[in-house]
Design an enzyme around this catalytic site. Structure first.
Site, PDB file in Angstrom:
ATOM      1  N   ILE A   1       0.869  -1.170   0.000  1.00 43.09           N
ATOM      2  CA  ILE A   1       0.000   0.000   0.000  1.00 43.09           C
ATOM      3  C   ILE A   1       0.911   1.227   0.000  1.00 43.09           C
ATOM      4  O   ILE A   1       1.644   1.454   0.972  1.00 43.09           O
ATOM      5  CB  ILE A   1      -0.924   0.024   1.229  1.00 43.09           C
ATOM      6  CG1 ILE A   1      -1.718  -1.279   1.314  1.00 43.09           C
ATOM      7  CG2 ILE A   1      -1.837   1.252   1.193  1.00 43.09           C
ATOM      8  CD1 ILE A   1      -2.392  -1.501   2.663  1.00 43.09           C
ATOM      9  N   TYR A   2       0.893   1.990  -1.091  1.00 41.09           N
ATOM     10  CA  TYR A   2       1.764   3.158  -1.229  1.00 41.09           C
ATOM     11  C   TYR A   2       1.048   4.419  -0.762  1.00 41.09           C
ATOM     12  O   TYR A   2      -0.168   4.563  -0.935  1.00 41.09           O
ATOM     13  CB  TYR A   2       2.212   3.318  -2.679  1.00 41.09           C
ATOM     14  CG  TYR A   2       3.285   2.335  -3.059  1.00 41.09           C
ATOM     15  CD1 TYR A   2       4.633   2.651  -2.918  1.00 41.09           C
ATOM     16  CD2 TYR A   2       2.949   1.075  -3.534  1.00 41.09           C
ATOM     17  CE1 TYR A   2       5.622   1.740  -3.243  1.00 41.09           C
ATOM     18  CE2 TYR A   2       3.938   0.157  -3.870  1.00 41.09           C
ATOM     19  CZ  TYR A   2       5.266   0.494  -3.715  1.00 41.09           C
ATOM     20  OH  TYR A   2       6.239  -0.415  -4.029  1.00 41.09           O
ATOM     21  N   PHE A   3       1.841   5.329  -0.203  1.00 36.11           N
ATOM     22  CA  PHE A   3       1.334   6.615   0.274  1.00 36.11           C
ATOM     23  C   PHE A   3       2.134   7.730  -0.392  1.00 36.11           C
ATOM     24  O   PHE A   3       3.318   7.563  -0.683  1.00 36.11           O
ATOM     25  CB  PHE A   3       1.499   6.723   1.799  1.00 36.11           C
ATOM     26  CG  PHE A   3       0.632   5.776   2.556  1.00 36.11           C
ATOM     27  CD1 PHE A   3      -0.607   6.174   3.041  1.00 36.11           C
ATOM     28  CD2 PHE A   3       1.036   4.470   2.784  1.00 36.11           C
ATOM     29  CE1 PHE A   3      -1.411   5.290   3.737  1.00 36.11           C
ATOM     30  CE2 PHE A   3       0.239   3.568   3.478  1.00 36.11           C
ATOM     31  CZ  PHE A   3      -0.989   3.987   3.955  1.00 36.11           C
TER      32      PHE A   3
END
Length: 178
Positions: free
Chosen positions: A36-38
């Site tokens: 999960i990239y931010f």
């Protein structure tokens, strides 16, 4: 730590597995990973070549959660970059903290990864929907003076396996966004 990594697009999974085995690498395990990239509130990580992610890895009925920051690439020949990782206990609370600080979830990357070890190197064969198979060879170091020699050693391993093309510096996230 500094992660020195080179990856190549693989056309034939079985041929790649045979090449890894012929090198003498030992199989460790396979895992399904979800990243999960931010993105930061004050800059765009696509422009600064940084990454912040939470990786989810199911292991023995539990899900290991690892928060990772990757700095910009250090050289023009590989994916060498500073990497800082910490395991987190609670995905929801970590996500809430990041969102409260202004970070925004930007993408999810899922892959199946087969992991092998050869000397001080980790060799992975990754399968990603839409973009196919990739082989990564990486090594971690604390010493910037080791980067060039380690990068050369990684390229030598690729050559020993007959892999001389398909090298890719873009991340899976970048490749999937095309």
């Amino acid at each position: 730590m500094i992660e020195i990594e080179i990856k190549a697009k693989i056309d034939d999974k079985n041929d790649a597995l045979n090449k890894i085995k012929s090198l003498g690498a030992s199989y460790s395990h396979s895992e399904e990973q979800e990243d999960i990239y931010f993105n930061a509130p004050d800059k765009d990580y696509r422009e600064t070549d940084e990454a912040l992610r939470i990786r989810l890895v199911p292991i023995d009925g539990e899900v290991k959660k690892i928060l990772t920051y990757k700095g910009p690439k250090i050289d023009s020949k590989s994916k060498t970059r500073k990497e800082i990782e910490v395991e987190v206990a609670d995905l929801d609370k970590m996500t809430d903290i990041l969102i409260a600080l202004g970070f925004k979830p930007s993408a999810i990357v899922s892959k199946v990864r087969r992991i092998f070890y050869y000397d001080e190197f980790t060799i992975t064969l990754d399968k990603l929907e839409k973009i196919g198979y990739f082989m990564e060879i990486e090594c971690m170091t604390n010493d910037e003076e080791d980067i060039e020699q380690t990068r050369d050693n990684i390229m030598e391993l690729f050559k020993k396996m007959g892999i001389t093309r398909g090298f890719e510096r873009r991340s899976y996230l970048e490749l999937l966004e095309l």
